[in-house]
Scaffold this active site. Structure first.
Site, mmCIF file in Angstrom:
data_model
loop_
_atom_site.group_PDB
_atom_site.id
_atom_site.type_symbol
_atom_site.label_atom_id
_atom_site.label_comp_id
_atom_site.label_asym_id
_atom_site.label_seq_id
_atom_site.Cartn_x
_atom_site.Cartn_y
_atom_site.Cartn_z
ATOM 1 N N ASP A 80 -6.636 -58.924 5.812
ATOM 2 C CA ASP A 80 -5.370 -58.217 5.609
ATOM 3 C C ASP A 80 -4.149 -59.137 5.621
ATOM 4 O O ASP A 80 -4.121 -60.156 6.307
ATOM 5 C CB ASP A 80 -5.217 -57.161 6.711
ATOM 6 C CG ASP A 80 -4.244 -56.058 6.334
ATOM 7 O OD1 ASP A 80 -4.290 -55.607 5.176
ATOM 8 O OD2 ASP A 80 -3.458 -55.645 7.193
ATOM 9 N N HIS A 81 -3.129 -58.732 4.851
ATOM 10 C CA HIS A 81 -1.832 -59.419 4.806
ATOM 11 C C HIS A 81 -1.983 -60.929 4.610
ATOM 12 O O HIS A 81 -1.408 -61.735 5.351
ATOM 13 C CB HIS A 81 -1.022 -59.130 6.074
ATOM 14 C CG HIS A 81 -0.281 -57.828 6.013
ATOM 15 N ND1 HIS A 81 0.716 -57.581 5.097
ATOM 16 C CD2 HIS A 81 -0.414 -56.697 6.745
ATOM 17 C CE1 HIS A 81 1.188 -56.352 5.273
ATOM 18 N NE2 HIS A 81 0.502 -55.787 6.263
ATOM 19 N N ASP A 102 -0.726 -60.430 0.029
ATOM 20 C CA ASP A 102 0.653 -59.986 0.263
ATOM 21 C C ASP A 102 1.661 -60.972 -0.312
ATOM 22 O O ASP A 102 1.993 -61.982 0.308
ATOM 23 C CB ASP A 102 0.877 -59.808 1.764
ATOM 24 C CG ASP A 102 2.216 -59.159 2.082
ATOM 25 O OD1 ASP A 102 3.004 -58.912 1.145
ATOM 26 O OD2 ASP A 102 2.473 -58.890 3.270
ATOM 27 N N GLU A 132 0.871 -55.273 -2.259
ATOM 28 C CA GLU A 132 1.993 -54.488 -1.723
ATOM 29 C C GLU A 132 3.194 -54.579 -2.638
ATOM 30 O O GLU A 132 3.535 -55.647 -3.142
ATOM 31 C CB GLU A 132 2.374 -54.995 -0.327
ATOM 32 C CG GLU A 132 3.523 -54.230 0.318
ATOM 33 C CD GLU A 132 3.843 -54.715 1.727
ATOM 34 O OE1 GLU A 132 5.042 -54.798 2.054
ATOM 35 O OE2 GLU A 132 2.900 -55.015 2.483
ATOM 36 N N HIS A 203 0.596 -48.643 5.316
ATOM 37 C CA HIS A 203 0.704 -49.608 6.411
ATOM 38 C C HIS A 203 1.634 -49.034 7.474
ATOM 39 O O HIS A 203 2.486 -48.197 7.193
ATOM 40 C CB HIS A 203 1.260 -50.934 5.890
ATOM 41 C CG HIS A 203 0.270 -51.740 5.114
ATOM 42 N ND1 HIS A 203 -0.010 -53.060 5.401
ATOM 43 C CD2 HIS A 203 -0.522 -51.409 4.058
ATOM 44 C CE1 HIS A 203 -0.921 -53.503 4.559
ATOM 45 N NE2 HIS A 203 -1.242 -52.524 3.728
ATOM 46 N N GLY A 204 1.479 -49.487 8.716
ATOM 47 C CA GLY A 204 2.355 -49.029 9.789
ATOM 48 C C GLY A 204 2.061 -47.620 10.253
ATOM 49 O O GLY A 204 2.955 -46.914 10.733
ATOM 50 N N ASN A 225 -3.710 -47.612 7.607
ATOM 51 C CA ASN A 225 -3.804 -48.824 8.432
ATOM 52 C C ASN A 225 -3.217 -48.604 9.826
ATOM 53 O O ASN A 225 -2.082 -48.129 9.960
ATOM 54 C CB ASN A 225 -3.037 -49.967 7.779
ATOM 55 C CG ASN A 225 -3.796 -50.606 6.633
ATOM 56 O OD1 ASN A 225 -4.736 -50.029 6.099
ATOM 57 N ND2 ASN A 225 -3.396 -51.798 6.246
ATOM 58 N N VAL A 226 -3.991 -48.987 10.844
ATOM 59 C CA VAL A 226 -3.579 -48.809 12.237
ATOM 60 C C VAL A 226 -3.785 -50.122 12.994
ATOM 61 O O VAL A 226 -4.879 -50.680 12.962
ATOM 62 C CB VAL A 226 -4.398 -47.689 12.920
ATOM 63 C CG1 VAL A 226 -3.953 -47.514 14.377
ATOM 64 C CG2 VAL A 226 -4.282 -46.382 12.148
#
Length: 282
Positions: A80-81, A102, A132, A203-204, A225-226
Site C-alpha cells: 500500500d501507498h 501513490d 489515487e 482510504h482513511g 481501508n482501515v
C-alpha cells in the site's frame, strides 16, 4: 490455505475491508478477526511500515504471508501507498497480488505518466494496481478544502489514461483519524462509480462511522481501508495493562491483549462492511 488474490476479492460484487499490517501481531489479529467474522480480508503493508522495519520488505512480507496461509479465512496481500519504484518492483517476489501506487502528490500529468508506467509493469506480472486521484485528508491538508476532492470527469479520464484496476478517491475521509466523525459525500461516490467503471477505494476509513460506511458501500465503494483503528485498539490495550501492572517486563502479557483488541476491531469493521449488502460488479 493458499493466498487469495486481491482481484478475486474485488470482483465478487461485495465490498472488502483491508487492514494495515505493522507488526506480526497486526497480521495475526487481522486473520483472527476475519475468521471470527466469517469474512475475507486484505492484509496490506505500506511503504511507511517497510521504512519502520529498516527498509527491508522481505521479513514482514514473509511473516504476513505465513499468517495468511495458516488462516481458514480468505486473505490477500496488498502493498500500500507505494511511492518508490524500487519497492513497487519488489512486490511480485513477495506474494503480493496487488499494489497501490501513490503518485497523488505529483501534478496531474506527471501522476498519469508515472501511474501508467506502474500499471503496465504490474499487469505484465498479473498484479492488480490501485492508484489515487484527489488529495485525501491527513496527508495534504483538510479533507474539506475546496478542490481537494476527486472530480468524476477527471477520474474517468485518469482511469482510461493509466489503465489502473482500482481508484482511491477523495470523498471526505482523512488518514489517521482517531474518532469516527467523518462525513462522506455519497453523491460524489455514486458519480465517481458511474464515471470510472472500476472499483473505488476508501482510504482513511478508521474515522468513518458505521452508518456512513454502510452508505459508502451502497453508493459504490469496494475496498475499505482501515489502519488507525487497529493502532488505537493496540495502544489502548497496552496502555491500560501497563497502567495497572507497572512492574511488568514481559511484552507477551500486553501484546496478547493488544492482539485481541485489534482482532475485535477487525471483526467489527468486517461485519459492518458485510452487512452493507452486495453491489454490482465492475
Amino acid at each position: 490455505m493458499t493466498l487469495t488474490r486481491t482481484a478475486d476479492l474485488m470482483t465478487t460484487g461485495k465490498a472488502v475491508a483491508a487492514f494495515n499490517v505493522i507488526t506480526l501481531e497486526h497480521a495475526e489479529a487481522i486473520a483472527t478477526g476475519a475468521e471470527a467474522a466469517g469474512a475475507p480480508a486484505i492484509l496490506q503493508i505500506s511503504e511507511n511500515a517497510v521504512k519502520f522495519h529498516g527498509g527491508d520488505l522481505a521479513p514482514l512480507a514473509a511473516a504476513t504471508a505465513a499468517v495468511a496461509r495458516a488462516s481458514s479465512a480468505r486473505l490477500a496481500l496488498h502493498l500500500d501507498h507505494v511511492e518508490s519504484t524500487t519497492l513497487l518492483h519488489s512486490a511480485a517476489a513477495h506474494d503480493f497480488s496487488s499494489v497501490m501506487f501513490d503518485a497523488s502528490k505529483l501534478p496531474y500529468g506527471d501522476n498519469v505518466k508515472a501511474t501508467a508506467a506502474a500499471a503496465r509493469w504490474a499487469h505484465e506480472r498479473d498484479l492488480w494496481l490501485e492508484a489515487e486521484l484527489g488529495r485525501i485528508g491527513g496527508k495534504a491538508g483538510d479533507a474539506h478544502t475546496p478542490g481537494i476532492r476527486t472530480d468524476p470527469a477527471e477520474a474517468a479520464a485518469y482511469v482510461t489514461e493509466t489503465g489502473v484496476d482500482a481508484l482511491a478517491v477523495a470523498v471526505g475521509t482523512s488518514h489517521a483519524m482517531t474518532e469516527r466523525t467523518a462525513t462522506l459525500d455519497h453523491t460524489l461516490i455514486t458519480a465517481l462509480r458511474a464515471a470510472t467503471g472500476v472499483p473505488l477505494v476508501l482510504h482513511g476509513s478508521s474515522g468513518v462511522p458505521e452508518s456512513e460506511l454502510r452508505r459508502a458501500v451502497a453508493a459504490g465503494m469496494t475496498k475499505i481501508n482501515v489502519g488507525t483503528a487497529l493502532n488505537t485498539a493496540f495502544t489502548h490495550a497496552v496502555r491500560t495493562y501497563l497502567d495497572t501492572h507497572p512492574t511488568t517486563v514481559d511484552p507477551r502479557k500486553y501484546l496478547a491483549l493488544a492482539r485481541e483488541a485489534m482482532a475485535r476491531t477487525v471483526a467489527g469493521f468486517l461485519r459492518t462492511v458485510g452487512d452493507s449488502g452486495s453491489r454490482e460488479q465492475c
